[in-house]
Scaffold this motif. Structure first.
Motif, PDB file in Angstrom:
ATOM      1  N   UNK A 131       4.127 -22.585  -6.293  1.00 22.67           N
ATOM      2  CA  UNK A 131       4.293 -22.917  -4.854  1.00 22.67           C
ATOM      3  C   UNK A 131       5.591 -23.704  -4.732  1.00 22.67           C
ATOM      4  N   UNK A 132       6.583 -23.149  -4.053  1.00 20.27           N
ATOM      5  CA  UNK A 132       7.824 -23.904  -3.835  1.00 20.27           C
ATOM      6  C   UNK A 132       8.374 -23.568  -2.464  1.00 20.27           C
TER       7      UNK A 132
ATOM      8  N   UNK B 227       1.167 -29.655   7.595  1.00 18.75           N
ATOM      9  CA  UNK B 227      -0.092 -29.048   7.126  1.00 18.75           C
ATOM     10  C   UNK B 227      -0.011 -28.607   5.667  1.00 18.75           C
ATOM     11  N   UNK B 228       1.171 -28.749   5.073  1.00 17.68           N
ATOM     12  CA  UNK B 228       1.395 -28.269   3.701  1.00 17.68           C
ATOM     13  C   UNK B 228       0.940 -26.815   3.547  1.00 17.68           C
ATOM     14  N   UNK B 229       1.435 -25.982   4.462  1.00 21.77           N
ATOM     15  CA  UNK B 229       1.177 -24.544   4.336  1.00 21.77           C
ATOM     16  C   UNK B 229       2.319 -23.960   3.521  1.00 21.77           C
ATOM     17  N   UNK B 230       2.016 -23.251   2.442  1.00 26.02           N
ATOM     18  CA  UNK B 230       3.059 -22.767   1.538  1.00 26.02           C
ATOM     19  C   UNK B 230       3.744 -21.500   2.052  1.00 26.02           C
ATOM     20  N   UNK B 231       4.934 -21.253   1.532  1.00 25.29           N
ATOM     21  CA  UNK B 231       5.650 -20.022   1.898  1.00 25.29           C
ATOM     22  C   UNK B 231       5.068 -18.805   1.201  1.00 25.29           C
TER      23      UNK B 231
ATOM     24  N   UNK C 217       7.673 -33.237  -3.041  1.00 25.53           N
ATOM     25  CA  UNK C 217       7.666 -33.146  -1.571  1.00 25.53           C
ATOM     26  C   UNK C 217       9.105 -33.004  -1.042  1.00 25.53           C
ATOM     27  N   UNK C 218      10.028 -33.797  -1.603  1.00 25.62           N
ATOM     28  CA  UNK C 218      11.425 -33.676  -1.151  1.00 25.62           C
ATOM     29  C   UNK C 218      12.017 -32.327  -1.585  1.00 25.62           C
ATOM     30  N   UNK C 219      11.695 -31.928  -2.790  1.00 26.25           N
ATOM     31  CA  UNK C 219      12.190 -30.639  -3.283  1.00 26.25           C
ATOM     32  C   UNK C 219      11.782 -29.479  -2.382  1.00 26.25           C
ATOM     33  N   UNK C 220      10.492 -29.458  -2.019  1.00 25.02           N
ATOM     34  CA  UNK C 220       9.999 -28.388  -1.132  1.00 25.02           C
ATOM     35  C   UNK C 220      10.822 -28.347   0.157  1.00 25.02           C
ATOM     36  N   UNK C 221      11.133 -29.547   0.675  1.00 23.88           N
ATOM     37  CA  UNK C 221      11.763 -29.617   2.003  1.00 23.88           C
ATOM     38  C   UNK C 221      13.185 -29.055   1.994  1.00 23.88           C
ATOM     39  N   UNK C 222      13.787 -28.964   0.820  1.00 20.71           N
ATOM     40  CA  UNK C 222      15.143 -28.411   0.806  1.00 20.71           C
ATOM     41  C   UNK C 222      15.210 -27.035   0.128  1.00 20.71           C
TER      42      UNK C 222
ATOM     43  N   UNK D 161      15.867 -21.562  -7.941  1.00 23.50           N
ATOM     44  CA  UNK D 161      15.885 -21.987  -6.531  1.00 23.50           C
ATOM     45  C   UNK D 161      16.149 -23.499  -6.448  1.00 23.50           C
ATOM     46  N   UNK D 162      15.478 -24.254  -7.289  1.00 22.11           N
ATOM     47  CA  UNK D 162      15.683 -25.714  -7.297  1.00 22.11           C
ATOM     48  C   UNK D 162      17.153 -26.056  -7.584  1.00 22.11           C
TER      49      UNK D 162
END
Ligand code: DP6
Length: 326
Positions: A16-17, A24-28, A190-195, A242-243
């Protein structure tokens, strides 16, 4: 009522990234994981009219301000669902040393969700627990059900949750976790997901997710270790690409991380079949078959400066336990 729960950490086989809804922490995309029987969190929760404020402790010490706020926010969700307004005491303990780079948010929020809801008088179904745990930390929704778990992506709060694909005994795999640093990672997931969406590789990654999930689920049904291994190693590298290409770039690897990844590939050429995967950190998870795990543990322990090696078979999900922490 005082209630104590135990929940496992999980290793994502398909990751999950990136989120389509951060609140809502809904994943892509969906993801698939295996619970780790030997890596877990135990949490005791008690709501009482006698408490003047929420108190959150970890291993007998006060939890840091930011982490504590995240826990209190979760307690608020539980209070709202249960219609209670008592404050709570929460004490939590990981069976792995803090700061070893093993994710604790999944096991932590899964254990907290189960203990807090029961303590507040709620009796939620597994799906409801998973949905609620997801709001604390996305990957926590996969630490509620047993064994091998799929996080169904969903498109709303009620449709995004973890469900068990197989119980732990389905397949004798072992995750041999090689901890390479005692320092905490510098960029939170959490920060990683946001970018994530700043990477030009995110869109092609997401387009390929359904096919990858299908392949891993097929490998799990057939117990095809080579197919599973090849898929998960490629998946880990894909997520880290991706990261690394997001803005600003995130590089979770350390020299030791790469050394172990290369060693795993070399051992494989020599006939020891195992595959690596990594979550958001420098820790390497080596997935092996039961028959090979002792040899692998030995080899990984011999790599200089490896801090700790923990071998874990698949585990049950979150459970109520008898012994309280206070
Ligand atoms: C790389 O669940 O820790 O481990 O929802 O913001 O708490 P938040 O993120 P988190 O992200 C985990 C990311 C991952 C991959 C995975 O476990 O699927």
């Amino acid at each position: 009522m005082k209630i104590t729960a135990r929940a496992p950490a999980n290793i994502a086989l398909i990751k999950y990234w990136g989120k389509k809804d951060a609140a809502l922490r809904l994943p892509l995309s969906g993801s698939v994981s295996m619970n780790l029987d030997k890596v877990y969190t135990i949490t005791t929760v008690e709501f009482s009219p006698l408490f003047k404020e929420d108190q959150v402790g970890i291993g007998g010490e006060k939890l840091g301000e930011k982490e504590s706020q995240r826990v209190v926010k979760h307690l608020d969700r539980v209070r709202k669902m249960a219609g209670v307004d008592h404050k709570a005491r929460v004490e939590t303990k990981n069976n792995f040393p803090k700061g070893t780079g093993i994710a604790s948010s999944a096991s932590g929020f899964a254990a907290l969700t189960l203990a807090a809801t029961k303590s507040a008088g709620l009796d939620l179904t597994e799906r409801e627990l998973s949905i609620l745990a997801r709001l604390g930390s996305g990957s926590a929704c996969r630490s509620i059900p047993d064994g091998f778990v799929e996080w169904v992506e969903g498109n709303s709060h009620q449709t995004s949750y973890g469900r068990s694909l197989y119980p732990p005994g389905h397949w004798g795999l072992v995750d041999v976790v090689a901890v390479v640093t005692k320092e905490e990672k510098k960029v939170s997931s959490t920060r990683g997901h946001s970018q994530a969406d700043t990477s030009p590789f995110l869109a092609p990654r997401i387009r390929g997710m359904a096919a990858k999930i299908k392949r891993v689920k097929e490998a799990l049904v057939a117990k095809d270790f080579t197919s599973l291994g090849e898929a998960i190693e490629a998946e880990a590298l894909n997520m880290h690409a991706v990261m690394m290409t997001s803005v600003p770039p995130i590089l979770y690897w350390l020299p030791k991380t790469i050394e172990i990844m290369l060693a795993v590939q070399r051992w494989r050429q020599e006939g020891l079949e195992s595959y690596f995967t990594l979550d958001a950190g420098a820790t390497v998870h080596v997935i092996a078959q039961e028959k090979d795990h002792l040899v692998l543990e030995k080899k990984l322990s011999k790599i200089e400066e490896t801090k700790r090696v923990i071998a874990s078979p698949p585990g049950l999900g979150a459970r109520i336990v008898k012994d309280h922490l206070f």
